[in-house]
Design a protein around this motif. Structure first.
Motif, PDB file in Angstrom:
ATOM      1  N   SER A 343       0.862  -1.184   0.000  1.00 25.38           N
ATOM      2  CA  SER A 343       0.000   0.000   0.000  1.00 25.38           C
ATOM      3  C   SER A 343       0.897   1.232   0.000  1.00 25.38           C
ATOM      4  O   SER A 343       1.716   1.412   0.912  1.00 25.38           O
ATOM      5  CB  SER A 343      -0.913  -0.001   1.232  1.00 25.38           C
ATOM      6  N   ILE A 344       0.747   2.075  -1.022  1.00 21.17           N
ATOM      7  CA  ILE A 344       1.573   3.266  -1.170  1.00 21.17           C
ATOM      8  C   ILE A 344       0.697   4.508  -1.007  1.00 21.17           C
ATOM      9  O   ILE A 344      -0.326   4.643  -1.693  1.00 21.17           O
ATOM     10  CB  ILE A 344       2.256   3.332  -2.562  1.00 21.17           C
ATOM     11  N   ALA A 345       1.063   5.395  -0.106  1.00 25.34           N
ATOM     12  CA  ALA A 345       0.454   6.734  -0.031  1.00 25.34           C
ATOM     13  C   ALA A 345       1.486   7.679  -0.641  1.00 25.34           C
ATOM     14  O   ALA A 345       2.442   8.083   0.031  1.00 25.34           O
ATOM     15  CB  ALA A 345       0.126   7.113   1.407  1.00 25.34           C
ATOM     16  N   TRP A 346       1.299   8.025  -1.897  1.00 24.76           N
ATOM     17  CA  TRP A 346       2.340   8.689  -2.680  1.00 24.76           C
ATOM     18  C   TRP A 346       2.863   9.934  -1.965  1.00 24.76           C
ATOM     19  O   TRP A 346       2.110  10.765  -1.477  1.00 24.76           O
ATOM     20  CB  TRP A 346       1.814   9.068  -4.059  1.00 24.76           C
ATOM     21  N   GLY A 347       4.196  10.029  -1.902  1.00 27.79           N
ATOM     22  CA  GLY A 347       4.838  11.183  -1.293  1.00 27.79           C
ATOM     23  C   GLY A 347       4.870  11.144   0.217  1.00 27.79           C
ATOM     24  O   GLY A 347       5.338  12.103   0.852  1.00 27.79           O
ATOM     25  N   TYR A 348       4.431  10.004   0.812  1.00 24.65           N
ATOM     26  CA  TYR A 348       4.395   9.942   2.272  1.00 24.65           C
ATOM     27  C   TYR A 348       4.876   8.605   2.815  1.00 24.65           C
ATOM     28  O   TYR A 348       5.950   8.523   3.413  1.00 24.65           O
ATOM     29  CB  TYR A 348       2.977  10.251   2.761  1.00 24.65           C
ATOM     30  N   THR A 349       4.120   7.534   2.619  1.00 23.21           N
ATOM     31  CA  THR A 349       4.489   6.238   3.178  1.00 23.21           C
ATOM     32  C   THR A 349       4.336   5.114   2.153  1.00 23.21           C
ATOM     33  O   THR A 349       3.587   5.223   1.182  1.00 23.21           O
ATOM     34  CB  THR A 349       3.623   5.880   4.404  1.00 23.21           C
ATOM     35  N   ALA A 350       5.043   4.016   2.428  1.00 24.76           N
ATOM     36  CA  ALA A 350       4.861   2.743   1.730  1.00 24.76           C
ATOM     37  C   ALA A 350       4.776   1.655   2.799  1.00 24.76           C
ATOM     38  O   ALA A 350       5.494   1.701   3.801  1.00 24.76           O
ATOM     39  CB  ALA A 350       6.011   2.472   0.768  1.00 24.76           C
ATOM     40  N   GLN A 351       3.902   0.675   2.584  1.00 26.97           N
ATOM     41  CA  GLN A 351       3.699  -0.387   3.573  1.00 26.97           C
ATOM     42  C   GLN A 351       3.710  -1.752   2.890  1.00 26.97           C
ATOM     43  O   GLN A 351       3.231  -1.887   1.763  1.00 26.97           O
ATOM     44  CB  GLN A 351       2.359  -0.190   4.295  1.00 26.97           C
ATOM     45  N   ILE A 352       4.248  -2.733   3.608  1.00 26.79           N
ATOM     46  CA  ILE A 352       4.198  -4.126   3.158  1.00 26.79           C
ATOM     47  C   ILE A 352       3.525  -4.950   4.245  1.00 26.79           C
ATOM     48  O   ILE A 352       3.924  -4.911   5.416  1.00 26.79           O
ATOM     49  CB  ILE A 352       5.604  -4.705   2.894  1.00 26.79           C
ATOM     50  N   TYR A 353       2.513  -5.690   3.851  1.00 31.52           N
ATOM     51  CA  TYR A 353       1.850  -6.626   4.756  1.00 31.52           C
ATOM     52  C   TYR A 353       2.234  -8.045   4.347  1.00 31.52           C
ATOM     53  O   TYR A 353       2.281  -8.360   3.151  1.00 31.52           O
ATOM     54  CB  TYR A 353       0.335  -6.476   4.679  1.00 31.52           C
ATOM     55  N   GLU A 354       2.428  -8.909   5.323  1.00 32.68           N
ATOM     56  CA  GLU A 354       2.839 -10.289   5.052  1.00 32.68           C
ATOM     57  C   GLU A 354       1.638 -11.199   4.819  1.00 32.68           C
ATOM     58  O   GLU A 354       1.626 -12.358   5.203  1.00 32.68           O
ATOM     59  CB  GLU A 354       3.685 -10.815   6.211  1.00 32.68           C
ATOM     60  N   LYS A 355       0.641 -10.677   4.173  1.00 34.91           N
ATOM     61  CA  LYS A 355      -0.543 -11.455   3.800  1.00 34.91           C
ATOM     62  C   LYS A 355      -1.298 -10.663   2.737  1.00 34.91           C
ATOM     63  O   LYS A 355      -1.051  -9.465   2.547  1.00 34.91           O
ATOM     64  CB  LYS A 355      -1.444 -11.729   5.015  1.00 34.91           C
ATOM     65  N   ILE A 356      -2.213 -11.326   2.078  1.00 29.71           N
ATOM     66  CA  ILE A 356      -3.051 -10.656   1.089  1.00 29.71           C
ATOM     67  C   ILE A 356      -4.232 -10.016   1.827  1.00 29.71           C
ATOM     68  O   ILE A 356      -5.026 -10.706   2.468  1.00 29.71           O
ATOM     69  CB  ILE A 356      -3.552 -11.632   0.016  1.00 29.71           C
ATOM     70  N   ILE A 357      -4.318  -8.696   1.717  1.00 29.34           N
ATOM     71  CA  ILE A 357      -5.424  -7.953   2.321  1.00 29.34           C
ATOM     72  C   ILE A 357      -6.122  -7.186   1.210  1.00 29.34           C
ATOM     73  O   ILE A 357      -5.472  -6.417   0.488  1.00 29.34           O
ATOM     74  CB  ILE A 357      -4.927  -6.971   3.408  1.00 29.34           C
ATOM     75  N   PRO A 358      -7.401  -7.369   1.003  1.00 36.72           N
ATOM     76  CA  PRO A 358      -8.083  -6.713  -0.120  1.00 36.72           C
ATOM     77  C   PRO A 358      -8.137  -5.196   0.044  1.00 36.72           C
ATOM     78  O   PRO A 358      -8.077  -4.671   1.166  1.00 36.72           O
ATOM     79  CB  PRO A 358      -9.483  -7.332  -0.094  1.00 36.72           C
ATOM     80  N   PRO A 359      -8.256  -4.473  -1.071  1.00 33.19           N
ATOM     81  CA  PRO A 359      -8.303  -3.008  -1.013  1.00 33.19           C
ATOM     82  C   PRO A 359      -9.428  -2.460  -0.138  1.00 33.19           C
ATOM     83  O   PRO A 359      -9.268  -1.404   0.482  1.00 33.19           O
ATOM     84  CB  PRO A 359      -8.504  -2.604  -2.479  1.00 33.19           C
ATOM     85  N   SER A 360     -10.554  -3.159  -0.091  1.00 35.57           N
ATOM     86  CA  SER A 360     -11.674  -2.665   0.726  1.00 35.57           C
ATOM     87  C   SER A 360     -11.304  -2.568   2.203  1.00 35.57           C
ATOM     88  O   SER A 360     -11.922  -1.798   2.947  1.00 35.57           O
ATOM     89  CB  SER A 360     -12.892  -3.581   0.560  1.00 35.57           C
ATOM     90  N   ILE A 361     -10.288  -3.340   2.627  1.00 43.11           N
ATOM     91  CA  ILE A 361      -9.800  -3.260   4.012  1.00 43.11           C
ATOM     92  C   ILE A 361      -8.662  -2.251   4.113  1.00 43.11           C
ATOM     93  O   ILE A 361      -8.625  -1.417   5.029  1.00 43.11           O
ATOM     94  CB  ILE A 361      -9.319  -4.643   4.499  1.00 43.11           C
ATOM     95  N   LEU A 362      -7.737  -2.297   3.165  1.00 42.29           N
ATOM     96  CA  LEU A 362      -6.577  -1.413   3.232  1.00 42.29           C
ATOM     97  C   LEU A 362      -6.953   0.062   3.101  1.00 42.29           C
ATOM     98  O   LEU A 362      -6.213   0.937   3.559  1.00 42.29           O
ATOM     99  CB  LEU A 362      -5.571  -1.780   2.143  1.00 42.29           C
ATOM    100  N   GLU A 363      -8.080   0.353   2.469  1.00 42.39           N
ATOM    101  CA  GLU A 363      -8.462   1.754   2.321  1.00 42.39           C
ATOM    102  C   GLU A 363      -9.058   2.332   3.602  1.00 42.39           C
ATOM    103  O   GLU A 363      -9.330   3.531   3.673  1.00 42.39           O
ATOM    104  CB  GLU A 363      -9.454   1.921   1.163  1.00 42.39           C
ATOM    105  N   MET A 364      -9.235   1.502   4.624  1.00 45.64           N
ATOM    106  CA  MET A 364      -9.668   2.001   5.922  1.00 45.64           C
ATOM    107  C   MET A 364      -8.439   2.387   6.746  1.00 45.64           C
ATOM    108  O   MET A 364      -7.493   1.605   6.845  1.00 45.64           O
ATOM    109  CB  MET A 364     -10.494   0.945   6.666  1.00 45.64           C
ATOM    110  N   PRO A 365      -8.406   3.577   7.346  1.00 44.22           N
ATOM    111  CA  PRO A 365      -7.230   4.018   8.108  1.00 44.22           C
ATOM    112  C   PRO A 365      -6.921   3.103   9.286  1.00 44.22           C
ATOM    113  O   PRO A 365      -7.822   2.702  10.032  1.00 44.22           O
ATOM    114  CB  PRO A 365      -7.628   5.409   8.596  1.00 44.22           C
TER     115      PRO A 365
END
Length: 485
Positions: A343-365
């Motif tokens: 998950s990349i927040a351009w110009g701010y952070t990048a994250q790696i999760y050690e599992k598959i998490i769908p976008p509908s979950i990752l888009e929640m803060p």
């Protein structure tokens, strides 16, 4: 006996003419006088008169050369307020977004800033607010400066009326940072000749409950179209006297706007930040809308680790100066062989999760922050993810280190560096792959502008490699039709 009319008809013709001659001459004199006077002072068909009369009735439709041209930075005036006592701490926030000889606006102070003179020409011009002593009988507001700050709209309107082409007035606080290009993009969607009040709620349920769910919070900033600003400037006294106890200037503004029959137009990119502590979880899941403002940066942790607040703001501005359109916009992609989510927040952070998490979950803060005040129930105006205990659900976190434009390839390279050593046990999956060895993530994005508005999709991305020099490289691209991440 003859009547008067009969006597007149019996008179000779020359006597009749003698009788009416003075009346005829008087009538001709007044006709010529009126005609000459009218032609001398007002030509009702002249372009000058038509333009003047139209400006009197509809000044907001004729104060630009071409009202059909898209709104640009020259059409916007920004009004903000501060105090001389706070200027030392707050002015760096304003300086971070102010563009000398480009942006238009005024900083209204409670008194002359003697200690800061001579005032730098590269800074926002300042004005001293008018006295509010005459409003003392109507000042029962909990916030001491409510009336002075509310009157900034009238004082800004008065200053800006000397310029041509103004369409929008943007009100904001001294501890707010603005992203001007994105602000322009947002306002381009709206007709400045109509009555618009554009902004957003606070993130806290209680903040909205205590004020109004239809209020644009002043720290986040709000935009007011020319005709509404004109109407407000003519009614400031009425509204001040009508609402002597509202909490702050933004609530006073919302009340006055409502009395004029105008409701709030919500734009998600205005951020009040009624939150505390670490914002990376909140900002890394930015809604799909241009980032317009960030407020309350003095009451949260610095946006970047190992930096003070002002340095952290300037670090974010490095990315904003290169590409505001993508700033904080979230992009999600996967390595299905390793079962990793990025998950990349351009110009701010990048994250790696050690599992598959769908976008509908990752888009929640992810809740790295805490409520503005502790409420009895759900505190936020959005759905958060509670911070997990399972290492599989806790991301490897990287922060922006640098941004670079590769002109020959029309690409932008942003580099994100691991925040700290991850002191967590391995994820309890069967896969042996753990991204602890990755120290940097490089993101390649195009120089073309990204449109983060209604009808658009998130950008997609591909993972190019994960092994070379402990660096993972990710490249942005447009999503394929019907593609689900």
């Amino acid at each position: 006996m003859l009547t008067q009319q009969q006597k007149i008809t019996l008179l000779p013709d020359k006597d009749i003419i003698s009788l009416y001659k003075p009346l005829i001459l008087i009538g001709i004199f007044f006709f010529l006088f009126y005609t000459l006077l009218s032609n001398r002072h007002i030509d009702h068909q002249s372009p000058q008169y038509i333009a003047k009369s139209k400006q009197t009735i509809y000044p907001y439709q004729y104060n630009t050369n071409n009202t059909n041209d898209p709104t640009n930075i020259n059409h916007i005036v920004i009004g903000t307020s501060s105090t001389v006592d706070l200027l030392r701490y707050r002015k760096p926030y304003i300086d971070s977004w102010w563009r000398p000889n480009v942006t238009k606006g005024y900083l209204f102070l409670d008194r002359e800033p003697t200690k800061f003179l001579p005032w730098p020409s590269s800074s926002i011009p300042y004005r001293v607010s008018e006295s509010t002593l005459k409003y003392k009988p109507y000042d029962k507001h909990p916030t001491k400066s409510s009336i002075r700050m509310f009157r900034v709209i009238a004082e800004t309107f008065r200053e800006a009326s000397r310029e041509e082409g103004i369409r929008w007035f943007v009100m904001t606080d001294d501890d707010t940072i603005l992203f001007i290009d994105n602000l322009v993009d947002v306002l381009q969607k709206y007709d400045h000749r109509k009555y618009f009040y554009i902004g957003e709620n606070a993130e806290s349920v209680l903040s909205n409950f205590d004020n109004s769910f239809e209020m644009a919070f002043g720290g986040a900033g709000y935009a007011i179209s020319y005709p509404l600003a004109e109407a407000l400037s003519k009614n400031v006294d009425v509204c001040i006297k009508r609402y002597p106890t509202t909490f702050g200037s933004d609530h006073l503004m919302q009340s006055c706007v409502a009395d004029l029959g105008v409701s709030l137009t919500h734009e998600k990119g205005f951020h009040q930040i009624d939150l505390h502590k670490d914002l990376w979880g909140f900002l890394s899941a930015h809604p799909q809308a241009p980032t317009v403002s960030l407020h309350h940066l003095e009451v949260v942790d610095p946006l970047f680790p190992c930096m003070d607040r002002i340095k952290a703001v300037n670090q974010l501005m490095k990315a904003a100066k290169v590409d505001e359109s993508r700033l904080l916009q979230q992009t999600i992609c996967y390595d299905n062989t390793k079962h990793w989510s990025f998950s990349i927040a351009w110009g701010y952070t990048a994250q790696i999760y050690e599992k598959i998490i769908p976008p509908s979950i990752l888009e929640m803060p992810l809740e790295t922050f805490v409520p503005w005040r502790k409420p009895p129930k759900q505190p936020y105006m959005f759905n958060p993810r509670w911070f997990p205990k399972n290492p599989c659900d806790i991301p490897h976190l990287f922060f922006l280190q640098s941004v670079e434009i590769i002109n020959g390839d029309n690409q932008i390279l942003t580099t994100y560096t691991r925040r700290t050593t991850r002191d967590l046990p391995p994820c309890s999956r069967s896969s042996p792959d753990i991204p602890n060895y990755i120290t940097n993530i490089i993101v390649i994005s195009p120089t073309t502008k990204y449109i983060a508005q209604g009808g658009s999709r998130r950008e997609c991305c591909d993972i190019l490699d994960q092994v070379e020099n402990n660096v993972t490289t990710i490249k942005y691209r447009a999503c394929a039709d019907n593609q689900i991440s």
